[in-house]
Scaffold this active site. Structure first.
Site, PDB file in Angstrom:
ATOM      1  N   PHE A 150       0.814  -1.223   0.000  1.00  0.00           N
ATOM      2  CA  PHE A 150       0.000   0.000   0.000  1.00  0.00           C
ATOM      3  C   PHE A 150       0.842   1.264   0.000  1.00  0.00           C
ATOM      4  O   PHE A 150       0.316   2.354   0.206  1.00  0.00           O
ATOM      5  CB  PHE A 150      -0.946  -0.002   1.217  1.00  0.00           C
ATOM      6  N   PHE A 247      -7.170  13.140  -0.155  1.00  0.00           N
ATOM      7  CA  PHE A 247      -7.615  12.794  -1.509  1.00  0.00           C
ATOM      8  C   PHE A 247      -8.822  13.624  -1.950  1.00  0.00           C
ATOM      9  O   PHE A 247      -9.682  13.162  -2.687  1.00  0.00           O
ATOM     10  CB  PHE A 247      -7.894  11.287  -1.640  1.00  0.00           C
ATOM     11  N   CYS A 258      -0.152   3.093 -10.551  1.00  0.00           N
ATOM     12  CA  CYS A 258      -1.145   2.239  -9.887  1.00  0.00           C
ATOM     13  C   CYS A 258      -2.590   2.575 -10.209  1.00  0.00           C
ATOM     14  O   CYS A 258      -3.304   1.738 -10.767  1.00  0.00           O
ATOM     15  CB  CYS A 258      -0.912   2.275  -8.380  1.00  0.00           C
ATOM     16  N   LYS A 261      -3.922   1.906 -13.888  1.00  0.00           N
ATOM     17  CA  LYS A 261      -3.977   0.496 -14.312  1.00  0.00           C
ATOM     18  C   LYS A 261      -4.857  -0.343 -13.383  1.00  0.00           C
ATOM     19  O   LYS A 261      -5.522  -1.272 -13.835  1.00  0.00           O
ATOM     20  CB  LYS A 261      -2.563  -0.093 -14.434  1.00  0.00           C
ATOM     21  N   ARG A 325       5.116   7.512 -15.147  1.00  0.00           N
ATOM     22  CA  ARG A 325       4.046   6.656 -15.663  1.00  0.00           C
ATOM     23  C   ARG A 325       2.683   7.338 -15.526  1.00  0.00           C
ATOM     24  O   ARG A 325       2.305   7.767 -14.452  1.00  0.00           O
ATOM     25  CB  ARG A 325       4.064   5.295 -14.950  1.00  0.00           C
TER      26      ARG A 325
HETATM   27  P1  NAD Z   1       8.707  -1.276 -11.274  1.00  0.00           P
HETATM   28  O1  NAD Z   1       8.372  -1.308 -12.710  1.00  0.00           O
HETATM   29  O2  NAD Z   1       9.241  -0.001 -10.680  1.00  0.00           O
HETATM   30  O3  NAD Z   1       9.774  -2.409 -10.950  1.00  0.00           O
HETATM   31  C1  NAD Z   1       9.677  -3.730 -11.395  1.00  0.00           C
HETATM   32  C2  NAD Z   1      11.080  -4.324 -11.407  1.00  0.00           C
HETATM   33  O4  NAD Z   1      10.990  -5.730 -11.644  1.00  0.00           O
HETATM   34  C3  NAD Z   1      11.977  -3.768 -12.507  1.00  0.00           C
HETATM   35  O5  NAD Z   1      13.191  -3.299 -11.954  1.00  0.00           O
HETATM   36  C4  NAD Z   1      12.224  -4.979 -13.431  1.00  0.00           C
HETATM   37  O6  NAD Z   1      13.488  -4.955 -14.059  1.00  0.00           O
HETATM   38  C5  NAD Z   1      12.097  -6.113 -12.446  1.00  0.00           C
HETATM   39  N1  NAD Z   1      11.859  -7.458 -12.997  1.00  0.00           N
HETATM   40  C6  NAD Z   1      11.102  -7.830 -14.060  1.00  0.00           C
HETATM   41  N2  NAD Z   1      11.152  -9.159 -14.225  1.00  0.00           N
HETATM   42  C7  NAD Z   1      11.952  -9.663 -13.238  1.00  0.00           C
HETATM   43  C8  NAD Z   1      12.378 -10.954 -12.867  1.00  0.00           C
HETATM   44  N3  NAD Z   1      12.020 -12.057 -13.535  1.00  0.00           N
HETATM   45  N4  NAD Z   1      13.176 -11.069 -11.780  1.00  0.00           N
HETATM   46  C9  NAD Z   1      13.576 -10.002 -11.076  1.00  0.00           C
HETATM   47  N5  NAD Z   1      13.210  -8.741 -11.403  1.00  0.00           N
HETATM   48  C10 NAD Z   1      12.397  -8.569 -12.462  1.00  0.00           C
HETATM   49  O7  NAD Z   1       7.395  -1.732 -10.506  1.00  0.00           O
HETATM   50  P2  NAD Z   1       6.778  -1.147  -9.151  1.00  0.00           P
HETATM   51  O8  NAD Z   1       6.262   0.234  -9.372  1.00  0.00           O
HETATM   52  O9  NAD Z   1       7.737  -1.401  -8.046  1.00  0.00           O
HETATM   53  O10 NAD Z   1       5.499  -2.092  -8.995  1.00  0.00           O
HETATM   54  C11 NAD Z   1       5.646  -3.462  -8.721  1.00  0.00           C
HETATM   55  C12 NAD Z   1       4.286  -4.026  -8.340  1.00  0.00           C
HETATM   56  O11 NAD Z   1       3.828  -3.433  -7.120  1.00  0.00           O
HETATM   57  C13 NAD Z   1       3.180  -3.766  -9.358  1.00  0.00           C
HETATM   58  O12 NAD Z   1       2.311  -4.852  -9.390  1.00  0.00           O
HETATM   59  C14 NAD Z   1       2.463  -2.546  -8.801  1.00  0.00           C
HETATM   60  O13 NAD Z   1       1.122  -2.456  -9.201  1.00  0.00           O
HETATM   61  C15 NAD Z   1       2.561  -2.793  -7.309  1.00  0.00           C
HETATM   62  N6  NAD Z   1       2.527  -1.601  -6.493  1.00  0.00           N
HETATM   63  C16 NAD Z   1       3.216  -0.495  -6.886  1.00  0.00           C
HETATM   64  C17 NAD Z   1       3.183   0.645  -6.084  1.00  0.00           C
HETATM   65  C18 NAD Z   1       3.905   1.901  -6.526  1.00  0.00           C
HETATM   66  O14 NAD Z   1       3.631   2.955  -5.945  1.00  0.00           O
HETATM   67  N7  NAD Z   1       4.797   1.836  -7.495  1.00  0.00           N
HETATM   68  C19 NAD Z   1       2.470   0.647  -4.879  1.00  0.00           C
HETATM   69  C20 NAD Z   1       1.806  -0.515  -4.497  1.00  0.00           C
HETATM   70  C21 NAD Z   1       1.840  -1.638  -5.304  1.00  0.00           C
END
Ligand code: NAD
Length: 439
Positions: A150, A247, A258, A261, A325
């Site tokens: 979160f 908010f 987030c 999508k 993004r």
């Molecule tokens: P991100 O795109 O910043 O990072 C993803 C990372 O995973 C990248 O560095 C990529 O190179 C790596 N990756 C891809 N395939 C891989 C593999 N096989 N092994 C190891 N690493 C690999 O993504 P994010 O923003 O951190 O989001 C990750 C997840 O968390 C998503 O599902 C997102 O919805 C969720 N989420 C994101 C947030 C946010 O604020 N960014 C908050 C809560 C939940």
């Protein structure tokens, strides 16, 4: 306990670093060699306040690698934090998550708990468990748990060290026991439920927040028409504890990795089950329109951007992050460029990422002053402190035509009224002290 984290983005790296801060030994895995080299040198590949400092403090408990077999084979717990981006049809792309699941199946040599932090559609944890069990090379037990994240970008470290809640979704109580042990040093409400409910808690939370933003944006648009002030309206609403005062900031719409999508993915999932989520659909539609709100407003002042000097303050989807993004800047700037504008842009941390998309078409400036110099109009897309604290008198001093279109309501109207400018924001009266007639 040996912990591995797959993915070192905003979620994976922050999770790994915060688990190390609470005493765990953590190995972070990414497929991106450049990122891994940076992290090995103690450099965070993403901008997130406090992250690099906390990483530096815990380097003795952290390691980084691209060699997933080494990382997973003897891990007690493996967190999955890879991306789940949007597909063309709005559904979630699960290829990265399933890719990690296969790697885990090929690697693990002892019993382990696989924890899914990535935001995944309801039912995905079941599929991940099936996939791992089906592809296992060694005779070991695997327990998959949902543990949605979160955190908000810009406050990710604080949100992870002091979470609002820890949600654990399990089918086997053993996984719950292990995760409680992982989180024993974290001071936060912890709830255990089944996996599908945990997955749904994440989507329902994000979609509710998106809905709240779209709701206040619609009210703001109506305020403009009828002459009410959205800041006062939101203030008045926020005193009601049932509503809450967060908010409720009107603006040019939500962005980021987030809300856009996750609203589309849940709507897609519901449609797949012949069940339309009408409120979520409304949040999506309102947001798409809201992103173009300033462009529409700009038509009150000129018909075309052709030949105009346009200043842009803020490129990232919100302050405190370098993430672009779904940022409104990415929707608006192409329209200006296509129309023939000369665009100058400023952002304290987002420029390098923006340059990857627009290396030559935009002049990137180091200061707000340079950005607005000789501009015909200035757009504000991100409410960075530097923008909010900027000396208002400089707009009329430096711009050719001090027309400010503020998508984040950075300034209070009383201060604006003391200056010579046209100031058009969201859900509030337009200030025009230039006595220039509008088209
Ligand atoms: P991100 O795109 O910043 O990072 C993803 C990372 O995973 C990248 O560095 C990529 O190179 C790596 N990756 C891809 N395939 C891989 C593999 N096989 N092994 C190891 N690493 C690999 O993504 P994010 O923003 O951190 O989001 C990750 C997840 O968390 C998503 O599902 C997102 O919805 C969720 N989420 C994101 C947030 C946010 O604020 N960014 C908050 C809560 C939940």
């Amino acid at each position: 306990m040996k912990i591995a984290v797959a993915g070192t983005g905003y979620v994976g790296l922050v999770t790994g670093v915060c688990l190390a801060e609470h005493g765990h030994s953590v190995i972070c895995v990414d497929i991106d060699e450049k990122k891994v080299s940076l992290m090995e040198a103690g450099i965070s590949p993403i901008y997130e306040p406090g992250l690099e400092e906390l990483m530096g403090k815990n380097m003795d408990k952290l390691s980084f690698t691209t060699k997933y077999i080494e990382a997973y084979k003897d891990a007690d717990v493996i967190f999955i934090g890879v991306g789940t981006p949007e597909k063309q049809d709005g559904s979630a792309n699960l290829s990265y998550v399933y890719g990690v699941a296969e790697q885990i199946a090929r690697s693990i040599e002892k019993d382990c708990v696989v924890v899914v932090k990535s935001t995944v559609p309801i039912g995905t944890n079941d599929k991940i468990e099936d996939m791992i069990k089906y592809n296992l090379v060694h005779d070991v037990n695997v327990y998959v748990a949902s543990n949605p994240e979160f955190l908000a970008q810009g406050t990710a470290v604080r949100d992870t060290l002091f979470p609002s809640r820890i949600v654990i979704g399990v089918e086997d109580p053993y996984a719950g026991v292990v995760l409680k042990e992982v989180y024993k040093e974290f001071d936060a409400p912890l709830m255990v439920t089944n996996r599908k409910s945990a997955e749904m808690i994440k989507y329902a939370s994000n979609d509710f927040l998106a809905l709240k933003i779209s709701f206040i944006n619609e009210i703001a648009n109506l305020c403009e028409i009828i002459g009410a002030d959205i800041e006062d309206v939101a203030l008045g609403m926020g005193f009601d504890k049932r509503i809450g005062d967060r908010f409720l900031n009107a603006g040019i719409g939500y962005g980021g990795s987030c809300f856009p999508k996750d609203t589309k993915a849940l709507h897609w999932l519901a449609s797949f089950h012949d069940n339309e989520l009408k409120t979520v659909k409304a949040a999506i539609d309102v947001n798409e329109n809201q992103k173009l709100k300033l462009i529409k407003k700009s038509r009150n002042y000129f018909d075309s951007f052709n030949g105009l000097n346009v200043a842009v303050l803020g490129l990232t989807f919100k302050p405190g992050t370098d993430d672009l993004r779904e940022a409104p800047s990415l929707v608006n700037i192409p329209i200006m460029l296509e129309d023939g504008a000369n665009v100058k842009a400023w952002d304290p941390v987002g420029v390098e990422n923006f340059k990857k998309k627009y290396p030559g078409e935009i002049t990137y400036c180091n200061t707000i002053e340079d950005t607005i110099k000789d501009a015909d109009v200035c757009f504000i897309f991100t409410e960075w402190d530097e923008v909010k604290d900027f000396d208002l008198s400089k707009y009329s001093e430096l711009m050719k035509n001090p027309i400010i279109l503020d998508g984040r309501n950075c300034y209070d109207l009383a201060s604006v009224k003391k200056e010579n400018m046209i100031y058009d924001s969201i859900g509030r009266e337009t200030v025009n002290s230039l006595e220039v007639s509008m088209v």
